[in-house]
Motif scaffolding. Structure first.
Motif, PDB file in Angstrom:
ATOM      1  N   ARG A  97       5.428   6.462   0.882  1.00 19.86           N
ATOM      2  CA  ARG A  97       4.450   7.216   0.084  1.00 19.86           C
ATOM      3  C   ARG A  97       3.282   6.310  -0.274  1.00 19.86           C
ATOM      4  O   ARG A  97       3.477   5.315  -0.986  1.00 19.86           O
ATOM      5  CB  ARG A  97       5.095   7.747  -1.202  1.00 19.86           C
ATOM      6  CG  ARG A  97       6.414   8.504  -1.039  1.00 19.86           C
ATOM      7  CD  ARG A  97       6.285   9.865  -0.397  1.00 19.86           C
ATOM      8  NE  ARG A  97       5.442  10.795  -1.096  1.00 19.86           N
ATOM      9  CZ  ARG A  97       5.854  11.700  -1.976  1.00 19.86           C
ATOM     10  NH1 ARG A  97       7.126  11.792  -2.294  1.00 19.86           N
ATOM     11  NH2 ARG A  97       4.991  12.511  -2.546  1.00 19.86           N
ATOM     12  N   PRO A  98       2.064   6.611   0.192  1.00 24.29           N
ATOM     13  CA  PRO A  98       0.909   5.773  -0.154  1.00 24.29           C
ATOM     14  C   PRO A  98       0.666   5.732  -1.659  1.00 24.29           C
ATOM     15  O   PRO A  98       0.715   6.767  -2.344  1.00 24.29           O
ATOM     16  CB  PRO A  98      -0.255   6.456   0.562  1.00 24.29           C
ATOM     17  CG  PRO A  98       0.379   7.235   1.669  1.00 24.29           C
ATOM     18  CD  PRO A  98       1.712   7.684   1.124  1.00 24.29           C
ATOM     19  N   VAL A 134      -2.049   5.332  -3.185  1.00 23.16           N
ATOM     20  CA  VAL A 134      -3.283   6.032  -3.531  1.00 23.16           C
ATOM     21  C   VAL A 134      -3.142   7.564  -3.495  1.00 23.16           C
ATOM     22  O   VAL A 134      -3.941   8.271  -4.100  1.00 23.16           O
ATOM     23  CB  VAL A 134      -4.442   5.584  -2.616  1.00 23.16           C
ATOM     24  CG1 VAL A 134      -4.263   6.109  -1.203  1.00 23.16           C
ATOM     25  CG2 VAL A 134      -5.795   5.945  -3.198  1.00 23.16           C
ATOM     26  N   ASP A 135      -2.125   8.088  -2.839  1.00 18.50           N
ATOM     27  CA  ASP A 135      -1.964   9.537  -2.670  1.00 18.50           C
ATOM     28  C   ASP A 135      -1.594  10.201  -3.998  1.00 18.50           C
ATOM     29  O   ASP A 135      -0.580   9.853  -4.606  1.00 18.50           O
ATOM     30  CB  ASP A 135      -0.876   9.816  -1.629  1.00 18.50           C
ATOM     31  CG  ASP A 135      -0.759  11.280  -1.250  1.00 18.50           C
ATOM     32  OD1 ASP A 135      -1.286  12.159  -1.971  1.00 18.50           O
ATOM     33  OD2 ASP A 135      -0.120  11.556  -0.215  1.00 18.50           O
ATOM     34  N   PRO A 136      -2.386  11.164  -4.472  1.00 15.92           N
ATOM     35  CA  PRO A 136      -2.060  11.844  -5.726  1.00 15.92           C
ATOM     36  C   PRO A 136      -0.704  12.549  -5.692  1.00 15.92           C
ATOM     37  O   PRO A 136      -0.106  12.801  -6.744  1.00 15.92           O
ATOM     38  CB  PRO A 136      -3.186  12.866  -5.913  1.00 15.92           C
ATOM     39  CG  PRO A 136      -4.280  12.437  -5.007  1.00 15.92           C
ATOM     40  CD  PRO A 136      -3.648  11.643  -3.900  1.00 15.92           C
ATOM     41  N   ALA A 137      -0.198  12.865  -4.491  1.00 11.53           N
ATOM     42  CA  ALA A 137       1.107  13.522  -4.378  1.00 11.53           C
ATOM     43  C   ALA A 137       2.271  12.537  -4.538  1.00 11.53           C
ATOM     44  O   ALA A 137       3.414  12.960  -4.716  1.00 11.53           O
ATOM     45  CB  ALA A 137       1.217  14.243  -3.036  1.00 11.53           C
ATOM     46  N   THR A 138       1.983  11.250  -4.478  1.00 14.94           N
ATOM     47  CA  THR A 138       3.041  10.250  -4.677  1.00 14.94           C
ATOM     48  C   THR A 138       3.409  10.231  -6.152  1.00 14.94           C
ATOM     49  O   THR A 138       2.535  10.070  -7.010  1.00 14.94           O
ATOM     50  CB  THR A 138       2.562   8.848  -4.240  1.00 14.94           C
ATOM     51  OG1 THR A 138       2.255   8.894  -2.841  1.00 14.94           O
ATOM     52  CG2 THR A 138       3.627   7.789  -4.489  1.00 14.94           C
ATOM     53  N   ASP A 161      -5.340   1.611  -5.271  1.00 15.32           N
ATOM     54  CA  ASP A 161      -4.729   2.084  -4.021  1.00 15.32           C
ATOM     55  C   ASP A 161      -3.581   1.220  -3.512  1.00 15.32           C
ATOM     56  O   ASP A 161      -3.076   1.427  -2.423  1.00 15.32           O
ATOM     57  CB  ASP A 161      -5.795   2.200  -2.932  1.00 15.32           C
ATOM     58  CG  ASP A 161      -6.440   0.870  -2.579  1.00 15.32           C
ATOM     59  OD1 ASP A 161      -6.194  -0.146  -3.268  1.00 15.32           O
ATOM     60  OD2 ASP A 161      -7.206   0.840  -1.590  1.00 15.32           O
ATOM     61  N   TRP A 216       0.810  -1.220   0.000  1.00 13.51           N
ATOM     62  CA  TRP A 216       0.000   0.000   0.000  1.00 13.51           C
ATOM     63  C   TRP A 216       0.846   1.274   0.000  1.00 13.51           C
ATOM     64  O   TRP A 216       0.354   2.346  -0.326  1.00 13.51           O
ATOM     65  CB  TRP A 216      -0.992   0.012   1.159  1.00 13.51           C
ATOM     66  CG  TRP A 216      -0.378   0.187   2.518  1.00 13.51           C
ATOM     67  CD1 TRP A 216       0.063  -0.791   3.360  1.00 13.51           C
ATOM     68  CD2 TRP A 216      -0.135   1.422   3.190  1.00 13.51           C
ATOM     69  NE1 TRP A 216       0.572  -0.251   4.511  1.00 13.51           N
ATOM     70  CE2 TRP A 216       0.459   1.125   4.430  1.00 13.51           C
ATOM     71  CE3 TRP A 216      -0.359   2.762   2.850  1.00 13.51           C
ATOM     72  CZ2 TRP A 216       0.842   2.106   5.341  1.00 13.51           C
ATOM     73  CZ3 TRP A 216       0.024   3.746   3.760  1.00 13.51           C
ATOM     74  CH2 TRP A 216       0.610   3.411   4.991  1.00 13.51           C
ATOM     75  N   ALA A 217       2.147   1.160   0.355  1.00 11.99           N
ATOM     76  CA  ALA A 217       3.022   2.340   0.350  1.00 11.99           C
ATOM     77  C   ALA A 217       4.432   1.925  -0.066  1.00 11.99           C
ATOM     78  O   ALA A 217       4.911   0.838   0.293  1.00 11.99           O
ATOM     79  CB  ALA A 217       3.058   3.004   1.717  1.00 11.99           C
TER      80      ALA A 217
END
Length: 133
Positions: free
Chosen positions: A75-76, A78-82, A125, A70-71
């Motif tokens: 950095r996850p 799912v995170d758009p900043a990743t 995700d 998941w990370a």
């Protein structure tokens, strides 16, 4: 493998590894990926349905031939900043570590096997890393 700080396992996944029911290909891939990345694993065997979500096709998880991350590097997925470049590089590294099917938020082209990479709503995700043997 359980002592590697770059491989973060939830208690159920650590128990799966300790049980001996996780295929050697999964353990080798985790160790290989941990040479480059810090991984936060969400599931190995326990807690995953018998079939692939939304299908009648058997999943590789219950038989100890897959794991989900998941990370990556904290950095996850799912995170758009990743950065997508981090996720795509990790997915390609998983394929290079022997996975026959790597799923995630991006469907990559190429690969050494037909349809080695996939993407669908279930895998937006996390990164799925599966092994045939």
């Amino acid at each position: 493998m359980l002592a590697r700080p770059r491989i973060e396992l939830p208690p159920a996944a650590a128990a799966d590894v300790r049980s001996g029911a996780v295929h050697e290909s999964v353990l080798r891939a985790m160790l290989r990926l941990a040479d480059t990345y810090r991984m936060s694993v969400s599931v190995v065997r326990s807690g995953h349905p018998v079939n692939v979500f939304g299908t009648g096709r058997p999943s590789d998880h219950p038989v100890g031939r897959a794991f989900d991350v998941w990370a990556v590097d904290g950095r996850p997925v799912v995170d758009p900043a990743t950065p997508r470049s981090l996720i795509t590089a990790f997915m390609r590294a998983a394929a290079a570590a022997g996975s026959y099917n790597v799923g995630g938020p991006v469907r990559l082209s190429g690969g050494t096997r037909p349809n080695q990479f996939f993407s669908d709503a279930t895998h937006h995700d996390h990164v799925h890393i599966g092994f045939a043997t």
